[in-house]
Write a protein that holds these residues in place. Sequence first.
Motif, PDB file in Angstrom:
ATOM      1  N   VAL A   4      -3.508  12.837  -0.285  1.00 53.60           N
ATOM      2  CA  VAL A   4      -2.548  12.225   0.629  1.00 53.60           C
ATOM      3  C   VAL A   4      -3.264  11.604   1.830  1.00 53.60           C
ATOM      4  O   VAL A   4      -2.946  10.487   2.259  1.00 53.60           O
ATOM      5  N   SER A   5      -4.263  12.303   2.372  1.00 52.06           N
ATOM      6  CA  SER A   5      -4.995  11.803   3.539  1.00 52.06           C
ATOM      7  C   SER A   5      -5.725  10.504   3.223  1.00 52.06           C
ATOM      8  O   SER A   5      -5.710   9.557   4.015  1.00 52.06           O
ATOM      9  N   LEU A   6      -6.376  10.452   2.059  1.00 57.11           N
ATOM     10  CA  LEU A   6      -7.099   9.241   1.679  1.00 57.11           C
ATOM     11  C   LEU A   6      -6.146   8.072   1.465  1.00 57.11           C
ATOM     12  O   LEU A   6      -6.447   6.934   1.851  1.00 57.11           O
ATOM     13  N   SER A   7      -4.999   8.341   0.859  1.00 60.83           N
ATOM     14  CA  SER A   7      -4.027   7.272   0.617  1.00 60.83           C
ATOM     15  C   SER A   7      -3.469   6.733   1.927  1.00 60.83           C
ATOM     16  O   SER A   7      -3.327   5.519   2.105  1.00 60.83           O
ATOM     17  N   LEU A   8      -3.159   7.627   2.859  1.00 60.77           N
ATOM     18  CA  LEU A   8      -2.658   7.184   4.158  1.00 60.77           C
ATOM     19  C   LEU A   8      -3.753   6.475   4.951  1.00 60.77           C
ATOM     20  O   LEU A   8      -3.483   5.535   5.703  1.00 60.77           O
ATOM     21  N   GLY A   9      -4.997   6.930   4.773  1.00 63.12           N
ATOM     22  CA  GLY A   9      -6.111   6.280   5.452  1.00 63.12           C
ATOM     23  C   GLY A   9      -6.307   4.848   4.998  1.00 63.12           C
ATOM     24  O   GLY A   9      -6.727   3.985   5.780  1.00 63.12           O
ATOM     25  N   SER A  10      -5.990   4.559   3.729  1.00 60.21           N
ATOM     26  CA  SER A  10      -6.107   3.190   3.228  1.00 60.21           C
ATOM     27  C   SER A  10      -5.103   2.255   3.886  1.00 60.21           C
ATOM     28  O   SER A  10      -5.259   1.036   3.834  1.00 60.21           O
TER      29      SER A  10
ATOM     30  N   ALA B 166       0.829  -1.209   0.000  1.00 57.88           N
ATOM     31  CA  ALA B 166       0.000   0.000   0.000  1.00 57.88           C
ATOM     32  C   ALA B 166       0.864   1.259   0.000  1.00 57.88           C
ATOM     33  O   ALA B 166       0.549   2.242  -0.681  1.00 57.88           O
ATOM     34  N   TYR B 167       1.960   1.231   0.747  1.00 60.21           N
ATOM     35  CA  TYR B 167       2.862   2.387   0.793  1.00 60.21           C
ATOM     36  C   TYR B 167       3.552   2.588  -0.557  1.00 60.21           C
ATOM     37  O   TYR B 167       3.725   3.719  -1.019  1.00 60.21           O
ATOM     38  N   GLN B 168       3.917   1.489  -1.202  1.00 59.26           N
ATOM     39  CA  GLN B 168       4.531   1.578  -2.524  1.00 59.26           C
ATOM     40  C   GLN B 168       3.551   2.173  -3.535  1.00 59.26           C
ATOM     41  O   GLN B 168       3.919   3.029  -4.351  1.00 59.26           O
ATOM     42  N   SER B 169       2.294   1.743  -3.467  1.00 56.47           N
ATOM     43  CA  SER B 169       1.277   2.281  -4.372  1.00 56.47           C
ATOM     44  C   SER B 169       1.034   3.763  -4.106  1.00 56.47           C
ATOM     45  O   SER B 169       0.824   4.550  -5.038  1.00 56.47           O
ATOM     46  N   PHE B 170       1.075   4.138  -2.830  1.00 52.54           N
ATOM     47  CA  PHE B 170       0.897   5.542  -2.453  1.00 52.54           C
ATOM     48  C   PHE B 170       1.988   6.419  -3.065  1.00 52.54           C
ATOM     49  O   PHE B 170       1.706   7.470  -3.650  1.00 52.54           O
TER      50      PHE B 170
END
Length: 229
Positions: A182-188, A65-69
Motif C-alpha cells: 500500500v505504501s509503495l502504491s501511494l508513493g507512486s 494511478a489511484y484506479q490502478s492502485f
Amino acid sequence: MAKKEMQSNMSGSKPTASTQQYLDIAEIKQGTIVMRDGSLRAVLVVSSTNFSLKSADEQNALISAYQSFLNALEFPIQILLQSRKLDINSYLDRLRAIQQQQTNELLRMQTQEYIEYIGKLIEFASIMNKTFYVIVPLSSGAAKQGFLSGLSNLFNPATQISGKDKEFDRAREDLYKRVSQVSLSLGSMGLKTLLLTTEELLELMYNSYNLNTATPIKIKNIEDLDLAK
C-alpha cells in the motif's frame, strides 16, 4: 424505608461493566491492533495533495494511478478521514524562540504581533486540520478452522494470535507485506505514508471514541518522511 434502603444497596452492589468489553479491539502492541476475532490491523497516516491546483494532465495521471492502485489490491482497505481543530502550539513555541533570539527590536516587536495575530486567528476561526489514514487488515483465518479446533478459542478467540508470540510475529510479517504494498502504491502517486506506532494508535483510538475531548495526534512531521529509508 428499609425496603428502599435494601433496593438501593442491591442496585449499588451491581458491578459496573467496563466499556472496553463492547469494543472489537482486544489489544494494541508492536504497532499493531489485535481484534477480538484474532485478526490484525495496521494504520498508515497519509499526506494529502491539492488536486484542484494541478493541471488537467496531472489530475488525469493521479486518477489513473489511484484506479490502478485499487484494481491491484487483493485485500480490503479502509480509508479514514478525521477533522480536528488545528493545534499550532509547537509552531508558536518556535516563533517565541525566534523572537528571543532577535537582536533587532523592531523585528522582535513584529514577531510578537504576528504571534498574537495567529493565536487570535486560530481561537476565533476554528481552523480544522484534516488527517487521512489507510487501515490495512489481515484476517485471522478463524473462519476456515474446523468446528472442534475453534472450540478452544470460543470465549477468547484473540488468543489465537496474540497469545502465541511466534504466530503473532508470523501474522505481523504478512500484515506488513500488505502495508509495504500500500505504501509503495501511494508513493507512486506522490503521497507520503507513515506507519503509526503503538502510542500513536492508542491516541487515535482514544480520539475516535472521545470526540468531545479529542486533540490532534502528535506524530512526526510527515513532510520530513523519507520513503527510501
